[in-house]
Motif scaffolding. Structure first.
Motif, mmCIF file in Angstrom:
data_model
loop_
_atom_site.group_PDB
_atom_site.id
_atom_site.type_symbol
_atom_site.label_atom_id
_atom_site.label_comp_id
_atom_site.label_asym_id
_atom_site.label_seq_id
_atom_site.Cartn_x
_atom_site.Cartn_y
_atom_site.Cartn_z
ATOM 1 N N PHE A 47 -31.018 -0.854 -63.555
ATOM 2 C CA PHE A 47 -30.576 -0.577 -64.918
ATOM 3 C C PHE A 47 -31.089 0.782 -65.396
ATOM 4 C CE2 PHE A 47 -29.518 -5.021 -66.831
ATOM 5 C CZ PHE A 47 -28.692 -5.279 -65.740
ATOM 6 N N GLY A 48 -31.051 1.763 -64.482
ATOM 7 C CA GLY A 48 -31.335 3.130 -64.867
ATOM 8 C C GLY A 48 -32.752 3.610 -64.688
ATOM 9 N N ARG A 49 -33.688 2.728 -64.268
ATOM 10 C CA ARG A 49 -35.075 3.150 -64.085
ATOM 11 C C ARG A 49 -35.495 2.965 -62.626
ATOM 12 N NH1 ARG A 49 -36.625 6.692 -66.561
ATOM 13 N NH2 ARG A 49 -38.799 6.183 -66.115
ATOM 14 N N PRO A 50 -36.213 3.949 -62.048
ATOM 15 C CA PRO A 50 -36.683 3.808 -60.667
ATOM 16 C C PRO A 50 -37.557 2.569 -60.521
ATOM 17 C CG PRO A 50 -36.962 6.061 -61.438
ATOM 18 C CD PRO A 50 -36.588 5.250 -62.642
ATOM 19 N N ALA A 51 -37.264 1.777 -59.475
ATOM 20 C CA ALA A 51 -37.994 0.517 -59.288
ATOM 21 C C ALA A 51 -39.069 0.610 -58.212
ATOM 22 C CB ALA A 51 -37.020 -0.606 -58.939
ATOM 23 N N ILE A 52 -38.899 1.497 -57.240
ATOM 24 C CA ILE A 52 -39.856 1.702 -56.147
ATOM 25 C C ILE A 52 -40.204 0.368 -55.488
ATOM 26 C CG2 ILE A 52 -41.938 2.949 -55.445
ATOM 27 C CD1 ILE A 52 -41.889 4.501 -57.975
ATOM 28 N N GLN A 53 -39.191 -0.367 -55.089
ATOM 29 C CA GLN A 53 -39.341 -1.618 -54.364
ATOM 30 C C GLN A 53 -38.303 -1.690 -53.254
ATOM 31 O OE1 GLN A 53 -41.707 -3.656 -54.632
ATOM 32 N NE2 GLN A 53 -42.519 -3.551 -56.708
ATOM 33 N N PHE A 54 -38.612 -2.461 -52.214
ATOM 34 C CA PHE A 54 -37.601 -2.755 -51.201
ATOM 35 C C PHE A 54 -36.573 -3.700 -51.817
ATOM 36 C CE2 PHE A 54 -39.849 -2.116 -46.832
ATOM 37 C CZ PHE A 54 -40.208 -0.828 -47.199
ATOM 38 N N PRO A 55 -35.286 -3.452 -51.632
ATOM 39 C CA PRO A 55 -34.276 -4.366 -52.170
ATOM 40 C C PRO A 55 -34.464 -5.804 -51.710
ATOM 41 C CG PRO A 55 -33.244 -2.317 -51.483
ATOM 42 C CD PRO A 55 -34.668 -2.253 -51.017
ATOM 43 N N ASN A 56 -34.902 -6.005 -50.455
ATOM 44 C CA ASN A 56 -35.139 -7.369 -49.965
ATOM 45 C C ASN A 56 -36.154 -8.099 -50.837
ATOM 46 O OD1 ASN A 56 -33.550 -6.448 -47.877
ATOM 47 N ND2 ASN A 56 -34.798 -7.364 -46.269
ATOM 48 N N ASP A 57 -37.220 -7.403 -51.215
ATOM 49 C CA ASP A 57 -38.271 -8.039 -52.018
ATOM 50 C C ASP A 57 -37.775 -8.346 -53.424
ATOM 51 O OD1 ASP A 57 -40.263 -8.057 -50.007
ATOM 52 O OD2 ASP A 57 -40.623 -5.936 -50.350
ATOM 53 N N ALA A 58 -36.935 -7.468 -53.964
ATOM 54 C CA ALA A 58 -36.358 -7.734 -55.279
ATOM 55 C C ALA A 58 -35.477 -8.983 -55.229
ATOM 56 C CB ALA A 58 -35.552 -6.526 -55.758
ATOM 57 N N TRP A 59 -34.722 -9.133 -54.150
ATOM 58 C CA TRP A 59 -33.878 -10.322 -54.007
ATOM 59 C C TRP A 59 -34.742 -11.579 -53.910
ATOM 60 C CZ3 TRP A 59 -28.603 -9.995 -54.317
ATOM 61 C CH2 TRP A 59 -27.899 -11.191 -54.106
ATOM 62 N N ALA A 60 -35.855 -11.496 -53.164
ATOM 63 C CA ALA A 60 -36.752 -12.648 -53.051
ATOM 64 C C ALA A 60 -37.347 -13.023 -54.402
ATOM 65 C CB ALA A 60 -37.872 -12.345 -52.052
ATOM 66 N N ALA A 79 -45.643 2.262 -63.152
ATOM 67 C CA ALA A 79 -44.967 3.473 -62.670
ATOM 68 C C ALA A 79 -43.818 3.844 -63.608
ATOM 69 C CB ALA A 79 -44.496 3.291 -61.228
ATOM 70 N N HIS A 80 -42.588 3.899 -63.093
ATOM 71 C CA HIS A 80 -41.433 4.308 -63.896
ATOM 72 C C HIS A 80 -40.835 3.160 -64.706
ATOM 73 C CE1 HIS A 80 -41.083 8.326 -61.989
ATOM 74 N NE2 HIS A 80 -41.557 7.700 -60.932
ATOM 75 N N GLY A 81 -41.273 1.946 -64.448
ATOM 76 C CA GLY A 81 -40.830 0.821 -65.267
ATOM 77 C C GLY A 81 -39.668 0.020 -64.736
ATOM 78 N N GLY A 82 -39.095 0.424 -63.594
ATOM 79 C CA GLY A 82 -37.946 -0.286 -63.075
ATOM 80 C C GLY A 82 -38.220 -1.741 -62.745
ATOM 81 N N SER A 83 -39.410 -2.021 -62.225
ATOM 82 C CA SER A 83 -39.748 -3.413 -61.896
ATOM 83 C C SER A 83 -39.882 -4.254 -63.159
ATOM 84 C CB SER A 83 -41.049 -3.471 -61.080
ATOM 85 O OG SER A 83 -40.839 -2.956 -59.780
ATOM 86 N N LEU A 84 -40.478 -3.678 -64.211
ATOM 87 C CA LEU A 84 -40.575 -4.404 -65.476
ATOM 88 C C LEU A 84 -39.189 -4.744 -66.010
ATOM 89 C CD1 LEU A 84 -43.334 -2.562 -67.567
ATOM 90 C CD2 LEU A 84 -43.547 -4.709 -66.313
ATOM 91 N N ILE A 85 -38.297 -3.773 -65.954
ATOM 92 C CA ILE A 85 -36.949 -3.984 -66.483
ATOM 93 C C ILE A 85 -36.186 -4.983 -65.623
ATOM 94 C CG2 ILE A 85 -34.733 -2.823 -66.865
ATOM 95 C CD1 ILE A 85 -36.502 -0.358 -67.722
ATOM 96 N N TYR A 86 -36.400 -4.930 -64.306
ATOM 97 C CA TYR A 86 -35.781 -5.911 -63.416
ATOM 98 C C TYR A 86 -36.241 -7.322 -63.777
ATOM 99 C CZ TYR A 86 -34.642 -8.413 -59.100
ATOM 100 O OH TYR A 86 -34.169 -9.319 -58.181
ATOM 101 N N SER A 87 -37.547 -7.511 -63.903
ATOM 102 C CA SER A 87 -38.076 -8.830 -64.256
ATOM 103 C C SER A 87 -37.569 -9.272 -65.626
ATOM 104 C CB SER A 87 -39.604 -8.813 -64.244
ATOM 105 O OG SER A 87 -40.107 -8.634 -62.930
#
Length: 259
Positions: A47-60, A79-87
């Motif tokens: 959603f527009g923010r760098p997540a710095i994660q492997f896509p496989n781990d995000a799917w898990a 970091a850039h907040g992509g993981s926060l926004i994903y969660s």
């Protein structure tokens, strides 16, 4: 056996095969090793923010969020907040599903679920981008060391208002720091939920890949996980997750609370 059960049985059979295929596991580690110099996870955003994660781990993580249905996700490392926004977006989908099942209208301004992010240095441009994001109402941030006494106390105070909690640890990757995070935050994890320790793969990579870092093989998130589990019976490694993923930054890092 119905078609849904038959498909699930096929999946479990596939994972059993992956768990026994040591050649494929070695190939997966080799792939990660060769991709590492190119900072491969930097290439992906959510959603527009760098997540710095492997896509496989995000799917898990998405699968676990649906399984656990947490009302609070605690993340160390912003970091850039992509993981926060994903969660936050996953929790928004849970709220939407709950509202649909109840026949209610979801009010996005009053979310019932939240993501709590902790980082020792939330840079101004990243904070501004996170706070301006449409998912911002679901996100709270604390700036400070994740293992500092005052930070841990603040997190515990916030967590006390929630019933189902999932934790993701992805900040400073030295053994001592991750072990301290586990001791501080794993007790907040609800039974049946998970504490995910990222970058355990440091232990399995050549030391040269972390030569400019304070961590490396023998001093890594994985070594911290194994030290933590020596004195704990309430968490187990869910090895089937990283076996099915193969390409993951978190081998031995998916810890399920069993009691």
């Amino acid at each position: 056996m119905g078609p849904h059960d038959a498909f699930r049985a096929e999946v479990e059979h596939n994972i059993d095969g992956l768990a026994e295929d040591t050649d494929l596991q070695a190939l997966s580690r080799l792939w990660v090793r060769e991709a590492s110099p190119y900072n491969w996870p930097y290439n992906f955003s959510w959603f527009g923010r760098p997540a710095i994660q492997f896509p496989n781990d995000a799917w898990a993580l998405q699968e676990l969020v649906w399984k656990v249905r947490p009302d609070l996700i605690i993340e160390t490392g912003i970091a850039h907040g992509g993981s926060l926004i994903y969660s936050a977006s996953l929790l928004a989908l849970l709220d939407l599903c709950d509202a649909t099942e109840r026949g209610e209208t979801l009010d996005p301004r009053q979310p019932s679920r939240k993501v709590l992010g902790i980082d020792i240095d939330i840079r101004a441009h990243n904070r501004q981008a996170i706070e301006a994001h449409p998912m911002a109402a679901r996100i709270e941030m604390i700036e400070g060391s994740s293992i500092a006494e005052e930070t841990v106390a603040a997190v515990r105070q916030i967590a006390s208002g929630y019933k189902r909690i999932l934790v993701c640890l992805d900040s400073h990757h030295t053994h001592d720091h991750v072990l301290a995070e586990l001791e501080a935050y794993a007790p907040l994890v609800s039974p049946g939920s998970y504490c995910i320790v990222f970058d355990t793969l440091v232990e399995d990579m050549p030391a040269a890949l972390s030569a400019n870092r304070p961590w490396g093989p023998g001093n890594s998130p994985k070594s911290a996980v194994h030290a933590f589990l020596k004195s704990r019976s309430d968490f187990v490694i869910d090895k089937r997750i990283d076996r099915k993923l193969q390409i993951t930054v978190a081998p031995d890092g998916f810890l399920r609370r069993v009691e």
